[in-house]
Write an enzyme that holds these catalytic residues in place. Structure first.
Site, mmCIF file in Angstrom:
data_model
loop_
_atom_site.group_PDB
_atom_site.id
_atom_site.type_symbol
_atom_site.label_atom_id
_atom_site.label_comp_id
_atom_site.label_asym_id
_atom_site.label_seq_id
_atom_site.Cartn_x
_atom_site.Cartn_y
_atom_site.Cartn_z
ATOM 1 N N HIS A 105 -6.939 -13.340 1.723
ATOM 2 C CA HIS A 105 -6.553 -12.537 2.883
ATOM 3 C C HIS A 105 -6.537 -13.371 4.159
ATOM 4 O O HIS A 105 -5.833 -13.035 5.118
ATOM 5 C CB HIS A 105 -7.482 -11.336 3.040
ATOM 6 C CG HIS A 105 -6.814 -10.141 3.652
ATOM 7 N ND1 HIS A 105 -5.808 -9.441 3.015
ATOM 8 C CD2 HIS A 105 -6.981 -9.533 4.861
ATOM 9 C CE1 HIS A 105 -5.396 -8.453 3.788
ATOM 10 N NE2 HIS A 105 -6.092 -8.495 4.912
ATOM 11 N N ARG B 192 -3.141 -14.605 4.696
ATOM 12 C CA ARG B 192 -2.305 -13.551 5.283
ATOM 13 C C ARG B 192 -2.555 -13.461 6.794
ATOM 14 O O ARG B 192 -1.610 -13.317 7.580
ATOM 15 C CB ARG B 192 -2.606 -12.222 4.597
ATOM 16 C CG ARG B 192 -1.875 -11.003 5.164
ATOM 17 C CD ARG B 192 -2.155 -9.808 4.258
ATOM 18 N NE ARG B 192 -1.921 -8.516 4.892
ATOM 19 C CZ ARG B 192 -0.752 -7.878 4.900
ATOM 20 N NH1 ARG B 192 0.309 -8.442 4.343
ATOM 21 N NH2 ARG B 192 -0.641 -6.690 5.468
ATOM 22 N N TYR C 34 -3.547 -9.154 16.018
ATOM 23 C CA TYR C 34 -3.232 -10.583 15.986
ATOM 24 C C TYR C 34 -2.825 -11.111 17.351
ATOM 25 O O TYR C 34 -2.906 -12.304 17.612
ATOM 26 C CB TYR C 34 -2.145 -10.861 14.944
ATOM 27 C CG TYR C 34 -2.617 -10.573 13.544
ATOM 28 C CD1 TYR C 34 -3.525 -11.417 12.908
ATOM 29 C CD2 TYR C 34 -2.201 -9.430 12.872
ATOM 30 C CE1 TYR C 34 -3.999 -11.126 11.639
ATOM 31 C CE2 TYR C 34 -2.658 -9.148 11.590
ATOM 32 C CZ TYR C 34 -3.557 -9.992 10.982
ATOM 33 O OH TYR C 34 -4.026 -9.717 9.723
ATOM 34 N N LYS D 142 0.840 -1.198 0.000
ATOM 35 C CA LYS D 142 0.000 0.000 0.000
ATOM 36 C C LYS D 142 0.875 1.248 0.000
ATOM 37 O O LYS D 142 1.946 1.273 0.585
ATOM 38 C CB LYS D 142 -0.909 -0.004 1.231
ATOM 39 C CG LYS D 142 -2.023 -1.045 1.164
ATOM 40 C CD LYS D 142 -2.965 -0.914 2.345
ATOM 41 C CE LYS D 142 -4.137 -1.897 2.241
ATOM 42 N NZ LYS D 142 -5.050 -1.777 3.402
ATOM 43 N N HIS E 225 2.778 -3.244 7.580
ATOM 44 C CA HIS E 225 1.867 -2.351 8.293
ATOM 45 C C HIS E 225 2.614 -1.079 8.689
ATOM 46 O O HIS E 225 3.665 -1.139 9.318
ATOM 47 C CB HIS E 225 1.339 -3.022 9.572
ATOM 48 C CG HIS E 225 0.320 -4.079 9.310
ATOM 49 N ND1 HIS E 225 -0.003 -5.057 10.234
ATOM 50 C CD2 HIS E 225 -0.464 -4.321 8.229
ATOM 51 C CE1 HIS E 225 -0.934 -5.846 9.738
ATOM 52 N NE2 HIS E 225 -1.233 -5.413 8.526
#
Length: 326
Positions: free
Chosen positions: A260, A263, A295, A190, A286
């Site tokens: 996803h 992931r 997580y 991103k 991130h």
């Protein structure tokens, strides 16, 4: 949700600035839908202020953060608005007060620094390692065409899970992004940010098995690593999603698998095994560690389930609770 309209009794001290603000917005070419939503949001606040009966000469400058907070609580709890809807109303009120301050009708914007408490973020679904093994270790299909596709698909899924990639990052990988000798892959995430991510030995083996097929399929000198056998060009994210569902079904997996989720599994399993939040954050790409921290909650929730099912005292307490019900 209760919907109130502006009553005829709304005092001129409150109604006139709203109408003036609406006129200013119309000059700025706001849509009629936005104008109506803004007016309704501010009108709800005006109605609330009038119900408080502060003074006979009530004006907008008398609304402080305490009153705004009570109004917002009322919208959430009594009128049962969603957080998103109230957030939109807050935005309208914030702009209205910016206008009032500009016009000299207020000195303080009560929305400044006011933040709604966001609802708890939903924890991502995670598949057990046994499910992933069932997917990735399924036998080669007997049909030659399906066998060729599975060789490619396995390379994709090994890389998704083994390196924690987004599906958009996976399909954007070129052959030159793979460094087998260093066991790493270069991905663009991103914000067009590039990062280097390690690859597992299983990923490398699967890719090396797939590459001869890729060179037979590729058309127009496409540099994409993962190629459509039919078109000879770069695979789309949609194609990867569909292939994962096909392969999961063929492996007899009932759980809804999507790219996803692989992931998510990478992040959860890596964090569970290493406990190194910063390293997992870097591998996932991130920018904010708070995104990675979710997580840790997933991992703790799973530990809690294991504890409840395994610890003898926990099982005893659960049994006693169940017995009392009968």
């Amino acid at each position: 949700m209760s919907e109130q309209t502006q009553p005829a009794t709304l005092s001129a001290n409150l109604a006139l600035p709203i109408n003036q603000w609406q006129g200013a917005l119309m000059v700025q070419n706001f849509s009629s839908h936005t104008l109506q939503a803004y007016k309704l949001a501010v009108t709800h606040l005006a109605q609330f202020l009038e119900r408080q009966s502060l003074t006979k000469t009530l004006n907008w400058a008398q609304c402080d953060k305490r009153l705004l907070s009570r109004h917002i609580s009322n919208r959430l709890e009594v009128d049962a608005l969603s957080i998103a809807s109230v957030q939109q109303e807050l935005s309208a009120i914030r702009q209205f007060y910016a206008y009032l301050i500009e016009q000299g009708q207020a000195k303080i914007n009560p929305t400044t620094g006011y933040q709604l408490k966001q609802p708890a973020r939903a924890l991502p679904n995670i598949a057990d390692i046994d499910v992933l093994t069932q997917l990735l270790e399924q036998p080669l299909p007997e049909d030659p065409e399906q066998a060729r596709l599975w060789i490619r698909d396995k390379a994709m899924f090994e890389l998704l899970y083994g390196s924690g990639l987004r599906v958009s990052e996976l399909v954007a990988i070129d052959v030159t992004d793979i460094d087998v000798s260093q066991k790493q892959v270069r991905v663009v995430g991103k914000g067009n940010k590039t990062r280097i991510v390690p690859m597992t030995q299983k990923s490398i083996q699967a890719i090396e098995m797939y590459l001869p097929h890729r060179y037979l399929w590729v058309e127009q000198a496409d540099m994409a690593l993962f190629i459509s056998e039919k078109l000879g060009t770069r695979l789309s994210t949609r194609a990867v999603q569909q292939r994962l569902k096909v392969c999961a079904k063929r492996a007899g997996i009932a759980q809804n698998l999507h790219p996803h989720l692989l992931r998510h599994c990478f992040a959860s399993h890596m964090l569970s095994g290493s406990g190194d939040l910063r390293a997992v954050q870097e591998m996932l790409g991130h920018s904010d560690i708070s995104t990675t921290q979710i997580y840790t909650q997933v991992d703790f929730e799973r530990l809690t389930q294991i504890y409840d099912n395994s610890h003898p005292r926990s099982r005893m307490a659960a049994k006693q609770t169940k017995d009392k019900r009968y």
